[in-house]
Scaffold this motif. Structure first.
Motif, PDB file in Angstrom:
ATOM      1  N   ILE A 127       0.879  -1.169   0.000  1.00  0.00           N
ATOM      2  CA  ILE A 127       0.000   0.000   0.000  1.00  0.00           C
ATOM      3  C   ILE A 127       0.917   1.219   0.000  1.00  0.00           C
ATOM      4  CG2 ILE A 127      -1.872   1.239   1.142  1.00  0.00           C
ATOM      5  CD1 ILE A 127      -2.436  -1.380   2.697  1.00  0.00           C
ATOM      6  N   LEU A 128       0.829   2.016  -1.047  1.00  0.00           N
ATOM      7  CA  LEU A 128       1.723   3.163  -1.207  1.00  0.00           C
ATOM      8  C   LEU A 128       0.933   4.457  -1.092  1.00  0.00           C
ATOM      9  CD1 LEU A 128       4.501   4.364  -1.926  1.00  0.00           C
ATOM     10  CD2 LEU A 128       3.885   4.093  -4.346  1.00  0.00           C
ATOM     11  N   ASP A 129       1.363   5.335  -0.215  1.00  0.00           N
ATOM     12  CA  ASP A 129       0.712   6.626  -0.070  1.00  0.00           C
ATOM     13  C   ASP A 129       0.912   7.465  -1.331  1.00  0.00           C
ATOM     14  OD1 ASP A 129      -0.611   8.767   1.365  1.00  0.00           O
ATOM     15  OD2 ASP A 129       1.345   9.706   1.551  1.00  0.00           O
ATOM     16  N   GLY A 130      -0.169   8.068  -1.831  1.00  0.00           N
ATOM     17  CA  GLY A 130      -0.065   8.949  -2.990  1.00  0.00           C
ATOM     18  C   GLY A 130      -0.787   8.404  -4.204  1.00  0.00           C
ATOM     19  N   LYS A 131      -0.576   9.086  -5.328  1.00  0.00           N
ATOM     20  CA  LYS A 131      -1.261   8.692  -6.566  1.00  0.00           C
ATOM     21  C   LYS A 131      -0.302   8.310  -7.688  1.00  0.00           C
ATOM     22  CE  LYS A 131      -1.795  13.573  -7.900  1.00  0.00           C
ATOM     23  NZ  LYS A 131      -2.779  14.624  -8.272  1.00  0.00           N
ATOM     24  N   HIS A 132       0.988   8.203  -7.381  1.00  0.00           N
ATOM     25  CA  HIS A 132       1.972   7.817  -8.393  1.00  0.00           C
ATOM     26  C   HIS A 132       2.768   6.616  -7.884  1.00  0.00           C
ATOM     27  CE1 HIS A 132       1.059  11.363 -10.703  1.00  0.00           C
ATOM     28  NE2 HIS A 132       1.339  12.137  -9.665  1.00  0.00           N
ATOM     29  N   ASP A 133       2.789   5.563  -8.661  1.00  0.00           N
ATOM     30  CA  ASP A 133       3.542   4.366  -8.298  1.00  0.00           C
ATOM     31  C   ASP A 133       4.999   4.544  -8.699  1.00  0.00           C
ATOM     32  OD1 ASP A 133       4.601   1.903  -7.812  1.00  0.00           O
ATOM     33  OD2 ASP A 133       3.424   0.835  -9.319  1.00  0.00           O
ATOM     34  N   TYR A 134       5.842   4.881  -7.736  1.00  0.00           N
ATOM     35  CA  TYR A 134       7.271   5.024  -8.017  1.00  0.00           C
ATOM     36  C   TYR A 134       8.043   3.751  -7.654  1.00  0.00           C
ATOM     37  CZ  TYR A 134       7.200   6.414  -3.031  1.00  0.00           C
ATOM     38  OH  TYR A 134       6.989   6.480  -1.668  1.00  0.00           O
ATOM     39  N   ILE A 135       7.333   2.694  -7.265  1.00  0.00           N
ATOM     40  CA  ILE A 135       8.008   1.443  -6.899  1.00  0.00           C
ATOM     41  C   ILE A 135       8.063   0.493  -8.084  1.00  0.00           C
ATOM     42  CG2 ILE A 135       8.025  -0.546  -5.369  1.00  0.00           C
ATOM     43  CD1 ILE A 135       6.560   1.143  -3.303  1.00  0.00           C
ATOM     44  N   GLY A 136       6.904   0.113  -8.606  1.00  0.00           N
ATOM     45  CA  GLY A 136       6.863  -0.768  -9.760  1.00  0.00           C
ATOM     46  C   GLY A 136       7.147  -2.222  -9.436  1.00  0.00           C
ATOM     47  N   ALA A 137       7.229  -3.032 -10.496  1.00  0.00           N
ATOM     48  CA  ALA A 137       7.459  -4.473 -10.369  1.00  0.00           C
ATOM     49  C   ALA A 137       8.759  -4.733  -9.606  1.00  0.00           C
ATOM     50  CB  ALA A 137       7.529  -5.094 -11.763  1.00  0.00           C
ATOM     51  N   PRO A 138       8.831  -5.840  -8.869  1.00  0.00           N
ATOM     52  CA  PRO A 138       7.893  -6.965  -8.876  1.00  0.00           C
ATOM     53  C   PRO A 138       6.770  -6.871  -7.844  1.00  0.00           C
ATOM     54  CG  PRO A 138       9.812  -7.551  -7.607  1.00  0.00           C
ATOM     55  CD  PRO A 138      10.062  -6.156  -8.118  1.00  0.00           C
ATOM     56  N   TRP A 139       6.668  -5.771  -7.115  1.00  0.00           N
ATOM     57  CA  TRP A 139       5.656  -5.690  -6.072  1.00  0.00           C
ATOM     58  C   TRP A 139       4.327  -5.184  -6.634  1.00  0.00           C
ATOM     59  CZ3 TRP A 139      10.722  -4.268  -5.004  1.00  0.00           C
ATOM     60  CH2 TRP A 139      11.361  -5.040  -4.021  1.00  0.00           C
ATOM     61  N   PRO A 140       3.221  -5.892  -6.400  1.00  0.00           N
ATOM     62  CA  PRO A 140       1.908  -5.334  -6.708  1.00  0.00           C
ATOM     63  C   PRO A 140       1.657  -4.147  -5.769  1.00  0.00           C
ATOM     64  CG  PRO A 140       1.792  -7.716  -6.397  1.00  0.00           C
ATOM     65  CD  PRO A 140       3.131  -7.284  -5.918  1.00  0.00           C
ATOM     66  N   VAL A 141       1.324  -3.000  -6.345  1.00  0.00           N
ATOM     67  CA  VAL A 141       1.194  -1.776  -5.557  1.00  0.00           C
ATOM     68  C   VAL A 141      -0.247  -1.281  -5.591  1.00  0.00           C
ATOM     69  CG1 VAL A 141       1.898   0.654  -5.359  1.00  0.00           C
ATOM     70  CG2 VAL A 141       3.595  -1.109  -5.931  1.00  0.00           C
ATOM     71  N   ARG A 142      -0.797  -1.039  -4.428  1.00  0.00           N
ATOM     72  CA  ARG A 142      -2.111  -0.400  -4.292  1.00  0.00           C
ATOM     73  C   ARG A 142      -1.866   1.057  -3.906  1.00  0.00           C
ATOM     74  NH1 ARG A 142      -7.659  -1.204  -2.600  1.00  0.00           N
ATOM     75  NH2 ARG A 142      -8.395   0.856  -1.968  1.00  0.00           N
ATOM     76  N   LEU A 143      -2.191   1.992  -4.817  1.00  0.00           N
ATOM     77  CA  LEU A 143      -2.037   3.408  -4.532  1.00  0.00           C
ATOM     78  C   LEU A 143      -3.200   3.891  -3.686  1.00  0.00           C
ATOM     79  CD1 LEU A 143      -0.902   4.682  -8.040  1.00  0.00           C
ATOM     80  CD2 LEU A 143       0.521   4.427  -6.005  1.00  0.00           C
ATOM     81  N   GLU A 144      -2.904   4.718  -2.700  1.00  0.00           N
ATOM     82  CA  GLU A 144      -3.946   5.242  -1.831  1.00  0.00           C
ATOM     83  C   GLU A 144      -3.624   6.697  -1.488  1.00  0.00           C
ATOM     84  OE1 GLU A 144      -7.580   4.866  -0.056  1.00  0.00           O
ATOM     85  OE2 GLU A 144      -6.509   3.272  -1.140  1.00  0.00           O
ATOM     86  N   VAL A 145      -4.404   7.613  -2.087  1.00  0.00           N
ATOM     87  CA  VAL A 145      -4.240   9.023  -1.760  1.00  0.00           C
ATOM     88  C   VAL A 145      -4.601   9.227  -0.292  1.00  0.00           C
ATOM     89  CG1 VAL A 145      -5.042  11.355  -2.260  1.00  0.00           C
ATOM     90  CG2 VAL A 145      -4.707   9.726  -4.132  1.00  0.00           C
ATOM     91  N   LYS A 146      -3.739   9.918   0.413  1.00  0.00           N
ATOM     92  CA  LYS A 146      -3.880  10.112   1.864  1.00  0.00           C
ATOM     93  C   LYS A 146      -3.897   8.769   2.588  1.00  0.00           C
ATOM     94  CE  LYS A 146      -6.099  14.628   1.589  1.00  0.00           C
ATOM     95  NZ  LYS A 146      -7.244  15.482   2.013  1.00  0.00           N
ATOM     96  N   GLY A 147      -3.114   7.858   2.058  1.00  0.00           N
ATOM     97  CA  GLY A 147      -3.012   6.549   2.682  1.00  0.00           C
ATOM     98  C   GLY A 147      -2.463   6.600   4.085  1.00  0.00           C
ATOM     99  N   ASP A 148      -1.653   7.645   4.384  1.00  0.00           N
ATOM    100  CA  ASP A 148      -1.096   7.762   5.726  1.00  0.00           C
ATOM    101  C   ASP A 148      -2.157   8.111   6.753  1.00  0.00           C
ATOM    102  OD1 ASP A 148      -1.449  10.277   4.658  1.00  0.00           O
ATOM    103  OD2 ASP A 148       0.620  10.927   4.940  1.00  0.00           O
ATOM    104  N   ALA A 149      -3.330   8.552   6.312  1.00  0.00           N
ATOM    105  CA  ALA A 149      -4.450   8.798   7.224  1.00  0.00           C
ATOM    106  C   ALA A 149      -5.451   7.656   7.208  1.00  0.00           C
ATOM    107  CB  ALA A 149      -5.158  10.102   6.861  1.00  0.00           C
ATOM    108  N   ALA A 150      -5.386   6.790   6.182  1.00  0.00           N
ATOM    109  CA  ALA A 150      -6.391   5.738   6.019  1.00  0.00           C
ATOM    110  C   ALA A 150      -5.917   4.369   6.484  1.00  0.00           C
ATOM    111  CB  ALA A 150      -6.814   5.648   4.551  1.00  0.00           C
TER     112      ALA A 150
END
Length: 236
Positions: A127-150
């Motif tokens: 689960i990555l905070d924000g709206k841009h996936d800067y990690i990429g493969a091989p990890w499946p990434v779930r973007l979450e805006v304001k994830g640090d609050a959710a």
């Protein structure tokens, strides 16, 4: 409704949960989820720091929320509680030299991968905070805006990353720039010292704040624009 009761309701609404983690864990291929957050993206000096946190889905220490909503006096003891509570914590950093050479997106990617690889168990999803996936493969990434609050996992990562980076910036000296207080962000004290004394060995020299400092403009590092993005002007 009184102001106090309204603040209590707002605080309860903003408390992070495991809702996102539980949703991801319904997928058979996912058994471990990491929350990831960064700090230092907007600073003019110092590294960017990423933290990855895995939990056992137990209740977190009291008061956990987005690190930006917490005072420094609360963040530090909370980080100690989180360190004892979390099932796994990984940190990764990219230096100011890497930021200058590669751009912020690639620097974040490297820091995040270092954090994930430092975990004691490899997560099946992030689960990555924000709206841009800067990690990429091989990890499946779930973007979450304001994830640090959710998300509890991301909130924990946000606090731990902030405390770690702030502590480091407080050790590098350069007292005239106020790094112990501003952590390399462009506070008035920092901007005044830059104009008067120029950049330190810890500054990011590819960023456009140097365009607004004629005395020090010649020190700017000119990176291939395809390697990454620039940074907002000091006066823009």
């Amino acid at each position: 409704m009184t102001r106090r009761s309204g603040e209590a309701i707002a605080s309860a609404v903003m408390a992070p949960t495991y809702d996102i983690e539980h949703l991801l864990l319904t997928q058979p291929s996912i058994r471990t989820v990491a929350g990831v957050d960064e700090v230092g993206r907007g600073a003019w000096a110092g590294p960017v720091t990423v933290c990855a946190v895995v939990t056992d889905l137990s209740g977190p220490p009291a008061g956990l929320t987005d690190s930006k909503q917490l005072s420094a006096a609360r963040r530090t003891p909370l980080a100690e509680e989180l360190t004892a509570w979390a099932a796994g914590i990984g940190f990764g950093e990219a230096t100011h030299e890497e930021i200058d050479a590669l751009g912020m997106t690639e620097a974040l990617r490297r820091a995040a991968r270092r954090a994930l690889e430092a975990l004691p168990v490899r997560p099946d999803a992030v689960i990555l905070d924000g709206k841009h996936d800067y990690i990429g493969a091989p990890w499946p990434v779930r973007l979450e805006v304001k994830g640090d609050a959710a998300s509890i996992s991301v909130a924990a990562a946000s606090v731990l990353a902030k405390v770690r980076r702030d502590a480091y910036m407080g050790t590098i000296g350069c007292e005239e720039y106020g790094f112990a207080e501003n952590a390399g962000y462009p506070s008035p004290v920092h901007q005044e010292a830059l104009a008067r004394l120029g950049p330190t060995p810890h500054h990011r020299l590819s960023w456009s704040y140097l365009d607004d400092l004629p005395r020090w403009r010649h020190l700017k590092h000119h990176r291939d624009p395809l390697a990454g993005e620039g940074q907002a002007s000091l006066f823009g």
